[in-house]
Design an enzyme around this catalytic site. Structure first.
Site, PDB file in Angstrom:
ATOM      1  N   ARG A  99      49.036  71.562  96.288  1.00 19.30           N
ATOM      2  CA  ARG A  99      48.074  70.432  96.301  1.00 19.30           C
ATOM      3  C   ARG A  99      46.740  70.803  95.663  1.00 19.30           C
ATOM      4  NH1 ARG A  99      50.199  69.847 101.591  1.00 19.30           N
ATOM      5  NH2 ARG A  99      51.745  68.205 101.626  1.00 19.30           N
ATOM      6  N   LYS A 146      40.875  66.162  82.316  1.00 20.11           N
ATOM      7  CA  LYS A 146      42.136  65.430  82.123  1.00 20.11           C
ATOM      8  C   LYS A 146      43.248  66.449  81.927  1.00 20.11           C
ATOM      9  CE  LYS A 146      40.931  61.016  80.022  1.00 20.11           C
ATOM     10  NZ  LYS A 146      41.065  60.213  78.789  1.00 20.11           N
ATOM     11  N   GLU A 185      38.095  65.818  66.296  1.00 20.32           N
ATOM     12  CA  GLU A 185      37.453  65.500  67.584  1.00 20.32           C
ATOM     13  C   GLU A 185      35.937  65.737  67.496  1.00 20.32           C
ATOM     14  OE1 GLU A 185      39.002  64.030  70.100  1.00 20.32           O
ATOM     15  OE2 GLU A 185      41.096  64.709  70.150  1.00 20.32           O
ATOM     16  N   LYS A 232      30.275  65.594  75.820  1.00 23.92           N
ATOM     17  CA  LYS A 232      31.389  65.309  76.728  1.00 23.92           C
ATOM     18  C   LYS A 232      30.922  65.350  78.180  1.00 23.92           C
ATOM     19  CE  LYS A 232      36.135  65.399  77.589  1.00 23.92           C
ATOM     20  NZ  LYS A 232      37.468  65.654  77.086  1.00 23.92           N
ATOM     21  N   GLU A 280      37.229  57.542  83.983  1.00 20.45           N
ATOM     22  CA  GLU A 280      37.459  56.606  82.879  1.00 20.45           C
ATOM     23  C   GLU A 280      37.563  55.147  83.327  1.00 20.45           C
ATOM     24  OE1 GLU A 280      39.827  58.158  79.521  1.00 20.45           O
ATOM     25  OE2 GLU A 280      40.752  56.196  79.467  1.00 20.45           O
ATOM     26  N   ARG A 319      33.735  56.441  79.733  1.00 22.61           N
ATOM     27  CA  ARG A 319      34.599  57.519  79.213  1.00 22.61           C
ATOM     28  C   ARG A 319      35.602  57.008  78.177  1.00 22.61           C
ATOM     29  NH1 ARG A 319      37.133  62.755  82.337  1.00 22.61           N
ATOM     30  NH2 ARG A 319      38.142  63.621  80.505  1.00 22.61           N
ATOM     31  N   ASN A 346      38.058  57.884  73.640  1.00 20.16           N
ATOM     32  CA  ASN A 346      39.381  57.588  73.078  1.00 20.16           C
ATOM     33  C   ASN A 346      39.291  56.985  71.686  1.00 20.16           C
ATOM     34  OD1 ASN A 346      40.661  58.472  75.418  1.00 20.16           O
ATOM     35  ND2 ASN A 346      40.365  56.506  76.402  1.00 20.16           N
ATOM     36  N   HIS A 375      42.088  57.328  69.233  1.00 17.17           N
ATOM     37  CA  HIS A 375      43.257  57.850  69.939  1.00 17.17           C
ATOM     38  C   HIS A 375      44.363  56.807  70.127  1.00 17.17           C
ATOM     39  CE1 HIS A 375      40.672  61.243  70.580  1.00 17.17           C
ATOM     40  NE2 HIS A 375      41.575  61.882  71.309  1.00 17.17           N
ATOM     41  N   HIS A 400      47.640  58.288  69.032  1.00 10.78           N
ATOM     42  CA  HIS A 400      48.763  58.605  69.934  1.00 10.78           C
ATOM     43  C   HIS A 400      50.049  57.940  69.455  1.00 10.78           C
ATOM     44  CE1 HIS A 400      46.196  59.829  73.681  1.00 10.78           C
ATOM     45  NE2 HIS A 400      46.375  60.822  72.835  1.00 10.78           N
ATOM     46  N   HIS A 412      47.431  66.777  66.689  1.00  6.42           N
ATOM     47  CA  HIS A 412      46.741  65.727  67.443  1.00  6.42           C
ATOM     48  C   HIS A 412      45.476  65.262  66.708  1.00  6.42           C
ATOM     49  CE1 HIS A 412      45.113  63.529  70.863  1.00  6.42           C
ATOM     50  NE2 HIS A 412      43.995  64.223  70.758  1.00  6.42           N
TER      51      HIS A 412
HETATM   52  P1  NAD Z   1      47.879  73.543  70.537  1.00  3.09           P
HETATM   53  O1  NAD Z   1      47.532  73.850  71.917  1.00  3.09           O
HETATM   54  O2  NAD Z   1      49.265  73.103  70.235  1.00  3.09           O
HETATM   55  O3  NAD Z   1      47.510  74.801  69.619  1.00  3.09           O
HETATM   56  C1  NAD Z   1      47.743  74.721  68.244  1.00  3.09           C
HETATM   57  C2  NAD Z   1      48.469  75.942  67.687  1.00  3.09           C
HETATM   58  O4  NAD Z   1      47.517  76.970  67.479  1.00  3.09           O
HETATM   59  C3  NAD Z   1      49.546  76.527  68.571  1.00  3.09           C
HETATM   60  O5  NAD Z   1      50.614  76.930  67.766  1.00  3.09           O
HETATM   61  C4  NAD Z   1      48.881  77.750  69.202  1.00  3.09           C
HETATM   62  O6  NAD Z   1      49.790  78.738  69.513  1.00  3.09           O
HETATM   63  C5  NAD Z   1      47.951  78.174  68.098  1.00  3.09           C
HETATM   64  N1  NAD Z   1      46.720  78.836  68.533  1.00  3.09           N
HETATM   65  C6  NAD Z   1      45.877  78.424  69.484  1.00  3.09           C
HETATM   66  N2  NAD Z   1      44.790  79.189  69.512  1.00  3.09           N
HETATM   67  C7  NAD Z   1      44.949  80.137  68.578  1.00  3.09           C
HETATM   68  C8  NAD Z   1      44.157  81.221  68.115  1.00  3.09           C
HETATM   69  N3  NAD Z   1      42.942  81.445  68.589  1.00  3.09           N
HETATM   70  N4  NAD Z   1      44.664  82.008  67.152  1.00  3.09           N
HETATM   71  C9  NAD Z   1      45.882  81.763  66.612  1.00  3.09           C
HETATM   72  N5  NAD Z   1      46.662  80.736  66.978  1.00  3.09           N
HETATM   73  C10 NAD Z   1      46.196  79.931  67.947  1.00  3.09           C
HETATM   74  O7  NAD Z   1      46.961  72.383  69.921  1.00  3.09           O
HETATM   75  P2  NAD Z   1      45.530  71.771  70.254  1.00  3.09           P
HETATM   76  O8  NAD Z   1      45.193  70.979  69.064  1.00  3.09           O
HETATM   77  O9  NAD Z   1      44.583  72.773  70.776  1.00  3.09           O
HETATM   78  O10 NAD Z   1      45.823  70.785  71.477  1.00  3.09           O
HETATM   79  C11 NAD Z   1      46.525  69.597  71.327  1.00  3.09           C
HETATM   80  C12 NAD Z   1      46.830  69.070  72.709  1.00  3.09           C
HETATM   81  O11 NAD Z   1      45.618  68.798  73.395  1.00  3.09           O
HETATM   82  C13 NAD Z   1      47.610  67.778  72.690  1.00  3.09           C
HETATM   83  O12 NAD Z   1      48.658  67.878  73.614  1.00  3.09           O
HETATM   84  C14 NAD Z   1      46.600  66.752  73.160  1.00  3.09           C
HETATM   85  O13 NAD Z   1      47.184  65.680  73.847  1.00  3.09           O
HETATM   86  C15 NAD Z   1      45.725  67.573  74.072  1.00  3.09           C
HETATM   87  N6  NAD Z   1      44.373  67.039  74.283  1.00  3.09           N
HETATM   88  C16 NAD Z   1      43.943  66.922  75.562  1.00  3.09           C
HETATM   89  C17 NAD Z   1      42.675  66.432  75.819  1.00  3.09           C
HETATM   90  C18 NAD Z   1      42.175  66.381  77.222  1.00  3.09           C
HETATM   91  O14 NAD Z   1      41.104  65.833  77.458  1.00  3.09           O
HETATM   92  N7  NAD Z   1      42.884  66.926  78.177  1.00  3.09           N
HETATM   93  C19 NAD Z   1      41.830  66.092  74.763  1.00  3.09           C
HETATM   94  C20 NAD Z   1      42.301  66.231  73.461  1.00  3.09           C
HETATM   95  C21 NAD Z   1      43.597  66.708  73.228  1.00  3.09           C
HETATM   96  N1  GLY Z   2      39.794  63.372  75.298  1.00  2.00           N
HETATM   97  C1  GLY Z   2      39.463  62.171  76.011  1.00  2.00           C
HETATM   98  C2  GLY Z   2      38.862  62.419  77.346  1.00  2.00           C
HETATM   99  O1  GLY Z   2      38.711  63.530  77.782  1.00  2.00           O
HETATM  100  O2  GLY Z   2      38.528  61.492  78.029  1.00  2.00           O
END
Ligand code: NAD
Ligand code: GLY
Length: 360
Positions: free
Chosen positions: A121, A143, A185, A227, A237, A241, A245, A248, A252, A265
């Site tokens: 939890r 998130k 972003e 942020k 949100e 907030r 998006n 997005h 998405h 992304h």
């Molecule tokens: P990712 O986590 O897939 O990383 C991208 C690639 O880079 C991967 O292959 C990873 O292994 C590699 N990598 C990462 N750091 C590295 C480094 N320092 N050196 C070498 N390789 C490295 O991609 P991302 O773009 O970071 O994240 C995308 C995800 O984030 C999506 O699932 C998206 O939905 C999510 N997201 C979440 C939020 C949120 O608020 N929670 C906001 C935006 C995006």
């Molecule tokens: N990336 C959108 C949010 O965190 O609300």
């Protein structure tokens, strides 16, 4: 070096931005009173590069830590992979005070955060973002989610980290395509509420692409401050907030239509931001000058404006399932000028179809 605090009713947390920060993770955790055990979650790429340094820092500070690596890529944001992490947590005896630490990009952050939010939890959660995208966006604000086969991030929670540690040094190994995806972003923050930052980005494109430390520190800290400002006012949100998006909604849909493999992304978000500016102009919310400003900045950072592999029809199907819908009406973030956005409930279907045709 920069330090930013996110202030929320349940407690504040710090975002530490500096080169070499992962060598200090053990100390930073000890300062928060966390010792005992920790489960470090990473992906196979990042774990191989930085897992040992994180474990070393934790062990030096008296922490008994174990590393588990998941396959890189969106496919790991699943209930199946989460289950493997729960099993690891149970077998190593992770208790309620022991943190789950995400070492990686947004995929690892969202997945590990989801596990931290639900295992026993809720256990403490720490983010060590290693992509630019994760440093400026996904590691801050709480998130966390995994995907459902019918849509992205459909199973999740709001669960804030206790600490965020962004080490600029790790960006040296980040592939260029990932850096550029993260810049989408970054542009988003300028577009939604900071005209001055939007102009700063236009002026500093070359330095950012070269990962110059001073510009990177400035950019990451400005994005995190933005942020934090948004999340402090509207953590769950309900209103403000939603502006995060921007780009997005269509982004998405593009990711889903290309099975989360065609576009990073951030790339999909770049197309989505441009499409949102086209919709805004069609609705009389902005001038062609704003559309041009969006087109120029997206192209300047080598990001895409179109998603030619997608079909308008299929994108429409995904848009109808958007999780940000209220009473089945999509909440659109549209742009009035760089630095100024507005939320609109629903967009006329003919307008939407015409814009989808332009970007596909
Ligand atoms: P990712 O986590 O897939 O990383 C991208 C690639 O880079 C991967 O292959 C990873 O292994 C590699 N990598 C990462 N750091 C590295 C480094 N320092 N050196 C070498 N390789 C490295 O991609 P991302 O773009 O970071 O994240 C995308 C995800 O984030 C999506 O699932 C998206 O939905 C999510 N997201 C979440 C939020 C949120 O608020 N929670 C906001 C935006 C995006
Ligand atoms: N990336 C959108 C949010 O965190 O609300």
């Amino acid at each position: 070096m920069a330090e930013i605090t996110v202030n929320l009713p349940q407690g504040a947390y710090g975002i530490h931005i500096m080169p070499g920060a992962i060598q200090r993770i053990g100390q930073l955790m000890r300062n928060l009173g966390m010792q005992g055990m920790a489960l470090v979650v990473s992906d196979e790429n990042v774990g191989a590069l930085y897992g040992a340094a994180v474990l070393h820092s934790l062990t030096e500070c008296g922490c008994k830590a174990e590393l588990i690596c998941v396959p890189p890529g969106e496919g790991s944001k699943s209930l199946g992979v989460a289950m493997e992490l729960y099993t690891k947590a149970v077998t190593m005896g992770l208790d309620r005070r022991s943190p789950v630490i995400a070492l990686g990009g947004g995929v690892v952050g969202d997945l590990a955060g989801f596990v931290a939010a639900t295992y026993l939890r809720g256990v403490p959660f720490i983010q060590i973002p290693t992509t630019l995208l994760a440093m400026v966006d996904s590691s801050v604000g709480g998130k966390v989610a995994v995907n459902h086969e019918l849509g992205k991030n459909l199973i999740g929670a709001f669960y804030q980290p206790r600490l965020v540690v962004a080490d600029l040094d790790v960006l040296s190994t980040l592939p260029e395509r990932e850096l550029i995806a993260g810049l989408a972003e970054v542009i988003k923050y300028g577009a939604i509420h900071d005209t001055d930052f939007f102009n700063y980005l236009n002026r500093n494109c070359a330095a950012l692409m070269k990962k110059e430390e001073g510009v990177l520190t400035e950019v990451i800290s400005r994005c995190c401050r933005s942020k934090a400002w948004v999340v402090e006012q509207d953590e769950k949100e309900n209103n403000l907030r939603m502006i995060l998006n921007f780009g997005h909604t269509i982004g998405h849909a593009i990711e889903a239509e290309t099975d989360y493999t065609g576009y990073r992304h951030g790339e999909a978000v770049a197309v989505g931001m441009y499409a949102a500016s086209l919709i805004s102009r069609e609705l009389g919310l902005c001038t062609s000058q704003t559309v041009e400003a969006m087109r120029e900045i997206i192209q300047r950072f080598s990001l895409p404006l179109t998603a030619r592999e997608c079909s308008p029809e299929r994108l429409m199907t995904f848009l109808k399932r958007d999780k940000k819908s209220v009473d089945n009406v999509v909440q659109w973030v549209l742009i009035q000028a760089p630095g100024e956005v507005v939320i609109e409930r629903g967009v006329n279907e003919a307008v939407l179809r015409s814009v989808l045709e332009q970007i596909t």
